[in-house]
Every structure is written in C-alpha cells, then in structure tokens.
Design a protein around this motif. Structure first.
Motif, short mmCIF file in Angstrom:
data_model
loop_
_atom_site.label_atom_id
_atom_site.label_comp_id
_atom_site.label_asym_id
_atom_site.label_seq_id
_atom_site.Cartn_x
_atom_site.Cartn_y
_atom_site.Cartn_z
N ASP A 163 -16.92 37.68 8.96
CA ASP A 163 -16.18 37.11 10.28
C ASP A 163 -16.76 35.60 10.15
O ASP A 163 -16.07 34.81 10.33
N ILE A 164 -18.38 35.68 10.13
CA ILE A 164 -18.58 34.41 10.92
C ILE A 164 -18.06 33.02 9.13
O ILE A 164 -17.84 32.48 8.80
N LYS A 165 -18.67 34.00 8.31
CA LYS A 165 -17.92 33.71 6.57
C LYS A 165 -16.24 33.50 7.16
O LYS A 165 -15.96 32.31 6.25
N ARG A 166 -15.32 34.02 7.34
CA ARG A 166 -14.12 33.94 6.88
C ARG A 166 -13.29 32.72 8.07
O ARG A 166 -13.12 31.48 7.66
N ASN A 167 -14.59 32.38 9.04
CA ASN A 167 -14.17 31.42 9.90
C ASN A 167 -14.93 30.17 9.34
O ASN A 167 -14.85 29.20 9.13
N MET A 168 -15.76 29.92 8.80
CA MET A 168 -16.62 28.71 8.09
C MET A 168 -15.31 28.43 7.42
O MET A 168 -14.81 27.32 6.74
N GLU A 169 -14.62 29.49 6.11
CA GLU A 169 -14.00 29.19 5.00
C GLU A 169 -12.52 28.92 5.55
O GLU A 169 -11.97 27.40 5.02
N SER A 170 -11.98 29.20 6.53
CA SER A 170 -10.78 28.41 7.45
C SER A 170 -10.94 26.92 8.13
O SER A 170 -9.95 26.41 8.26
N GLY A 171 -12.14 26.91 8.12
CA GLY A 171 -12.39 25.37 8.67
C GLY A 171 -12.70 25.67 10.16
O GLY A 171 -12.79 23.79 10.18
N ASN A 172 -12.47 26.04 10.73
CA ASN A 172 -12.96 26.56 11.55
C ASN A 172 -14.39 26.26 12.69
O ASN A 172 -14.38 26.23 13.94
N LEU A 173 -15.04 27.12 11.94
CA LEU A 173 -15.79 26.72 12.33
C LEU A 173 -17.40 26.24 11.51
O LEU A 173 -17.32 26.64 10.35
N VAL A 174 -17.66 25.07 12.67
CA VAL A 174 -18.74 23.99 11.83
C VAL A 174 -20.59 24.80 12.01
O VAL A 174 -20.33 24.87 13.02
N ILE A 175 -21.55 25.47 11.11
CA ILE A 175 -22.00 26.71 11.58
C ILE A 175 -23.12 26.00 11.93
O ILE A 175 -23.15 24.91 10.82
N SER A 176 -23.97 26.04 12.59
CA SER A 176 -25.71 24.92 12.69
C SER A 176 -27.09 25.73 11.82
O SER A 176 -26.46 26.89 11.86
N ARG A 177 -28.02 24.88 11.36
CA ARG A 177 -28.64 25.15 11.06
C ARG A 177 -29.81 26.60 11.46
O ARG A 177 -30.43 27.08 11.07
N ASP A 178 -28.83 26.91 13.07
CA ASP A 178 -29.81 27.16 13.66
C ASP A 178 -29.54 28.40 13.46
O ASP A 178 -29.91 29.39 13.74
N LEU A 179 -28.13 28.31 13.71
CA LEU A 179 -27.40 29.75 13.58
C LEU A 179 -27.88 30.78 11.66
O LEU A 179 -27.59 31.83 12.19
N PHE A 180 -27.53 29.49 10.86
CA PHE A 180 -28.15 30.18 9.44
C PHE A 180 -29.44 30.73 9.31
O PHE A 180 -29.90 31.65 9.36
N GLU A 181 -30.21 30.11 10.41
CA GLU A 181 -32.02 30.48 10.16
C GLU A 181 -32.07 32.27 10.92
O GLU A 181 -33.22 33.33 10.55
N LEU A 182 -31.20 32.27 12.40
CA LEU A 182 -31.16 33.44 12.65
C LEU A 182 -30.61 34.60 12.26
O LEU A 182 -31.31 36.34 11.58
N LEU A 183 -30.08 34.12 11.57
CA LEU A 183 -28.99 35.51 10.13
C LEU A 183 -30.33 36.08 8.83
O LEU A 183 -30.25 36.85 9.04
#
Length: 715
Positions: free
Chosen positions: A621-641
């Motif tokens: 789900d996170i990747k789909r939201n990133m690909e659609s441009g609706n979600l600018v993910i932070s490094r904090d979330l990348f680290e958590l994942l």
C-alpha cells in the motif's frame, strides 16, 4: 710454507669477495627500508659495506698474517634493527613534541611497517595530537588509526582518548566518524561524561545527518542503560543520558522534520527515568503537533496553566502548537476556549513565591489514560535551566507574546473568523472578540473588533461585518465613526441602499455624526473623492491573512484524517490491532489520503505483536501511494520499515527499501542495520552458497542476504 700461505690468501680472498657481495645486498635492503628516516644520511655514511664486512672478518679471523686486509681503524659494529628502531622512535617523539603532525604520521607509519605499534604512550600522544588538529584530514586519520588499533591491539585505547577524539570530530562537523567513535565507546559500555556528551551532541545536531545519527545513538545509549540496570551494574547511572541531551536531539528532530524519531525518543524518556523540564515540554508539544497528536498535548495543559508569571513567555510555543492542532481538527470551539484561557491566564497565574513546591515532578500518561500498563513521564513545568546550551527556535504563527501577555496573531484571528463564518455562528464570534478585547485592556478603543470588521468589509463580507457591529453595540462596547463610515461606503458602493439607510439610523441612535444630516453623510459616502480614498487604503494584515487562510484551506489535510489517525494511534498503542485495521479501512473507503503517520502507527502496531508478514502487505500500500505521488515518505518511515523487515527476515523487502533510500539519496545508518542483523541473524546463510540451496526460494533468499551483508560491510 710459501704454498701454504698462498692457499690461505686465496681462501680469504674468496671470503672477502663473498662477504663484500653480501654486504652490498644488506646495504641495499637497509637503504630501501630507511627511505623515510630523516637521519638516513648519517646512518648510511657510517654503515658502509666495507666497514661492516671488515668488522665481521676481523672478529672471526684473527690470523696475524692477514692484518693488512683489515682496516687500520677498528669500526664499531652497528645493529641495523636497533638503529632504525631507535631513530624512528626518536623522530616520532620529536615530531610529537614539536606538534609536527605530518612528520609524526610519517614516522609512525614507517615504524608500524617495520616493528608494529610503538609503545602505548606514543600511540596515545599521536592520537591526541591528531585529535587537536583543526584539519578534517588529520581528524579522519585519527579515526582510522583508532579502528586500526581496535583491530590489532585494542588495549591501547583509553576512555579519555576516545572522548577527546569524538568531541573534536563533532566540532569539525564530521558527524559520521564522531558517531563511530561514540559507538565504539558504547560497545565497551561507556560513553563520555554527560557534560562532554552534551557538547558532542550539540555539534552533531547542527546538520540533518548529524541529527539522524545522534538520535540513533541516543536510542542505543538508552538500550545499554536499560541492559545495565537490569543486571544491576554500578556504571548504569554513569551512562544514563540526562534531560539536556534529550532536549538537544528532540529540538533537532523538530528542525529537520524527524517527527517519528522524536516520538520514539519521547517514549524512551519515561523508560529510563528522565525528567522533562520546561524546554522539554515545549519541544514535545512541537513533535505532537507535527504528528497530529492533539490528545497527547492536551494532557500537559492543566499543568502548564498553573505555571508562574515569569514562565508565561517561555510557554508561548506550547499554546501555539495546541491552538494549531485545534484548527487542524476543525474544532473551532476548542480553539476559542484556548484563546479565552490565554486571555484569563494572567489573572489566574500564581506568583512563584506562592507555589508551595514548584519543582515537584508531576506524572503525565503517554498514549492513553485507559491503558493499565501505559508509560508515564515525569514533568517539572517550573524547571528551566538558565545555563542551558539549547536555544529553542520557536515559530510565531498563532500565538505571540506582547506587553507581557499571550495574544492571538492575525493568522489565528483569521482562522477563528473563517471557522465561525463557515458554521454561521457570528454571535459567538462577536462575544469571543469582545471577551478577548476586554482581556487586552481598555475598551475605549475597540481596535481588535474594528480590525475584524474592516477585514470583513475588505473581503466583501458586509453582512458579517454588520452583524459583528450590532453585537458589539449590544455589549455596550463603543465603536468609532470610521468603522461605521467604512461600512456605509461599502453599502453605497454595492448599491445596497436599504442596508445603508438602516446603518444611518443606527449611527444616529449611537449619537454619531450628529452635526451632519443624512443627505450630507450620503453625499460624503457617494463622493468620488471619499470612495477613492477609502478604496486606496491598504488592505489590513488581518484581511490578507483571511485571504491566505481560504487559499490554504483547500490544500490542507482533511480534519477527519487527523481524527482517524488519532484513533489509530490509540488502538496501536493498546495493541488493539483489529480496531486499528478497521480505522485504516475506513480511511480507504472514504477516499482519504493516508499520511506518513497513518502507516507509521500501523507498522508500530504490527511490530509490537511481531506481525512482520502483515507489514510486508502494508508495504505494498505504501508503494502504491508513493507511485501515485500522493505520499512523500520520510526517512523515519523507511527506517521503521527496514528494521522490521530485518527482524522478520524479509530480506527481499529489505533490499527494496534500500533501493528506495539510494534513489532518494537519503543517508543510511549502516552501523545500526548491521547491529540489528547481527542481533537476530548473525550466522544466517554464512557458509551456504546460492548454488547449494535446496529450493529456488531459498536460493533467492541467500542472494538477498548476501547483498545485505555486502551493503552493511559484514563480509
């Protein structure tokens, strides 16, 4: 006799030629070895092959008949090993004494290549000398030398040596090597003293990468403290970070937008018994604001409302953050109540002398009051360290401090006006404005109310302006003639003659413009000169803020998203993962765009229950939201994942996240990921090759594990 003498001469001639040849070989080797020695000319000039061979020959063959083959001066025998050893040590000592870093480094390398490490004191002096250099090149060399020592002879390293080096690296804005030295000390279950560590952190958090590393190291220090405390180690107290270190890192998290990391640190404070002071509470409020956690920040309000008058100025930012969240949640009534509380706060606040025990800690629950085993943080709202190295840079958007009072900014007023206008509660708005005006002081000139009416007139909200004017009149608050004339002019300009006549009657009733007839007033308002003059008046700041607010409103996150995120936060903290999932599905059904916090709360919830497979599904789900441009993910979330995929052993997902980090040029703390891998999967596929895997799936997994090990530098 002659034949015997001839034979002896020939034998010894062959020996001399052979010895001379060996001497030349030895001389060549020694000359090459001592290329970097500053005293090489002296050594070589006194160590010629001839003298060396003559000395050896003279010692071994004492035949009187061959005295003419030896030199007339008997030379002293020189040991090559002993001479170069002494010369290099002398050169190193002199270079260190004269603070010649270049020569000291050259002498050390020459000595190390021949004899290994010199004595402990010289190595320590060299590292210290490099540490005091202002050149980043030599500081990096010092760091490299430390890790060389760790690899070959770790007993040479001392606590003070590493402390000095870590501070020098941080001061030179080299946060990566500084973090490596700190972690090296942490592996030995020690860190610099809290005062020095505070300075190291102070320099590290000046940059984004330094803040990222400092926050991770602070987490590791807390883990080490908890481990030592469980084992009842005496040094546990020495390693526990204090309030100031937390404040420095938390403030940097705010400045660089690492709100999720900041939330993690806040939850660590009660775990290790750190007390939150006044600075802590302001910074914590900022982090809660960034994460949209209104319920969390509200828990502090009752305690802060009771602070003494001298500290009111300091807590301006706290009220700013809370008011911001009220507006984000579209809770206009709560925003109004807070505005009124700030007006009354001056009268109800005690003096510091009247407080019986202002330094007594209070307990505030983190997450929810309903949690039986929730965390509770100790706070001391009156505690403000005067000699603090931290200067909190607070924003002034909604609440400002003026004339020893907390007052609303024009932007806050604009949000308040716009909110009440949308719900059609103008009478309540008028009452709030009048109350605020009373709190500000004299009512002889109701400037606040006049500014609001003028702003409404500028925006064409004439009905709203007239309603507010009526309410103010009913409350007995005097208004100036200019406000009435501005509204009257706007009515005539808009050909609203009925409303204009009603206003004229109202002006007469209010004893305004008694010396002018209605015809004169109408003529004045209709005159071209007055119309141009009134229209040329520059639009007020409040009117500009109203225009800006209406524009920003369309781009803002929907208030319902904040409400649903708050529910998810509570459910995930309570490990009510089923309710959290229902809330998430509701977000999807209502076509509300999930935020970074939405996904972070779910990941935390799954992680607390070790449901790592579910996190891999959420990753889709996170990747789909990133690909659609609706979600600018932070490094904090990348680290958590990434950390959760590591714990769960999903190495294909791990390398996916790593690729995303690479694509965005985000700095990654490989040390932390390496530590996490060794903690959970130290010997995983260590000797297994992909070709020997039993299944294709295992073969792929081996490749991903190998790729990860290579990335963090394990192999």
């Amino acid at each position: 006799m002659a034949l015997s003498l001839t034979r002896e001469i020939l034998v010894h001639s062959r020996f001399i030629r052979s010895s001379s040849s060996r001497g030349r070989v030895v001389s060549t080797i020694q000359t090459a070895t001592l290329r970097s020695v500053s005293d090489r000319e002296f050594i070589l000039s006194n160590s010629s092959p001839t003298l060396l061979v003559s000395g050896v020959f003279h010692k071994q063959y004492q035949n009187p008949s061959l005295q003419q083959f030896s030199t007339t001066i008997k030379p002293e025998r020189i040991s090559w090993e002993g001479s170069s050893h002494a010369v290099l040590l002398r050169k190193l000592e002199n270079a260190l004494k004269d603070h010649q870093v270049d020569e000291a480094w050259e002498a050390f390398n020459d000595f190390k290549s021949l004899y290994g490490f010199p004595e402990h004191s010289l190595v320590s002096r060299l590292v210290t000398e490099l540490s005091y250099s202002s050149n980043s090149h030599w500081l990096q060399k010092a760091c490299d030398l430390v890790f060389l020592i760790v690899k070959e002879k770790s007993n040479l390293l001392q606590h003070g040596l590493l402390t000095t080096l870590s501070l020098s690296l941080a001061r030179a804005q080299l946060p990566v090597p500084a973090s490596m030295i700190l972690r090296l000390m942490l592996e030995k279950e020690s860190v610099p003293s809290m005062n020095v560590l505070c300075l190291v952190v102070l320099h590290m958090v000046k940059t984004d990468i330094g803040t990222y590393l400092a926050s991770n190291i602070l987490v590791e220090i807390c883990d080490c403290f908890q481990h030592l405390s469980e084992n009842r180690a005496n040094r546990a107290k020495q390693i526990r970070p204090d309030t100031m270190i937390f404040n420095l890192v938390l403030d940097a998290c705010v400045r660089f937008g690492s709100s999720l990391k900041g939330q993690q640190l806040i939850e660590l404070m009660p775990c290790i018994g750190v007390i939150a002071d006044a600075q802590s509470m302001v910074i914590i409020a900022r982090i809660h604001e960034m994460n949209g956690q209104r319920d969390e920040i509200k828990k502090f309000k009752d305690h802060i409302d009771r602070i003494s008058i001298p500290l009111v100025r300091h807590y301006r930012q706290f009220y700013d953050s809370l008011l911001s969240l009220h507006f984000k949640f579209n809770d206009i009534e709560a925003a109004a109540r807070l505005a009124l509380d700030m007006c009354r706060i001056r009268k109800s606040l005690p003096n510091q002398k009247d407080n019986k025990d202002p330094q007594k800690p209070c307990l505030v629950a983190i997450a929810s009051h309903n949690l039986k085993a929730g965390l509770k943080i100790h706070i001391v709202p009156e505690l403000l360290q005067k000699d603090s190295v931290l200067k909190v840079e607070s924003k002034q958007e909604l609440v400002i401090f003026r004339n020893a009072k907390l007052v609303l900014s024009n932007r806050a007023l604009a949000k308040l006006i716009n909110g009440y206008k949308k719900v059609g509660k103008i009478s309540e708005l008028s009452w709030i404005l009048i109350t605020i005006q009373k709190g500000l002081g004299s009512l002889k000139e109701a400037s606040l109310c006049s500014d609001v009416i003028d702003a409404c007139i500028h925006l064409g909200w004439l009905e709203t302006a007239h309603d507010i004017l009526d309410d103010i009149e009913l409350a007995g608050v005097p208004m100036g003639l200019i406000t009435y004339m501005s509204l009257l002019t706007a009515y005539y300009k808009g050909r609203m003659f009925r409303e204009a006549k009603a206003l004229l009657r109202q002006m007469r009733k209010a004893d305004l413009a008694l010396d002018m007839s209605d015809e004169m007033l109408v003529s004045t308002c209709r005159s071209e000169v007055y119309t141009k003059a009134s229209s040329s008046i520059q639009i007020s700041d409040l009117a500009e803020c109203l225009v800006w607010e209406m524009r920003e409103e369309d781009q803002a996150i929907p208030p319902l998203a904040y409400e649903l995120n708050s529910s998810m936060y509570f459910f995930c903290k309570a490990k009510m993962i089923g309710d959290a999932l229902k809330t998430y599905r509701r977000i999807q059904e209502m076509k509300i765009q999930p935020t970074v916090q939405t996904f972070a709360y779910l990941v935390h919830g799954y992680s607390s229950m070790e449901m790592y497979r579910e996190i891999t599904i959420l990753w889709g789900d996170i990747k789909r939201n990133m690909e659609s441009g609706n979600l600018v993910i932070s490094r904090d979330l990348f680290e958590l994942l990434l950390l959760n995929f590591l714990r769960g052993g999903y190495f294909e997902r791990v390398m996916e996240v790593v690729d995303h980090l690479r694509q965005r040029n985000m700095y990654t703390d490989k040390w932390m990921y390496k530590r996490e891998f060794l903690k959970f999967h130290k010997d995983l596929y260590r000797n297994l090759k992909a070709s020997k895997a039993r299944t294709e799936a295992q073969s792929k997994r081996v490749e991903f594990v190998r790729a990860f090990r290579k990335w963090v530098g394990i192999d």
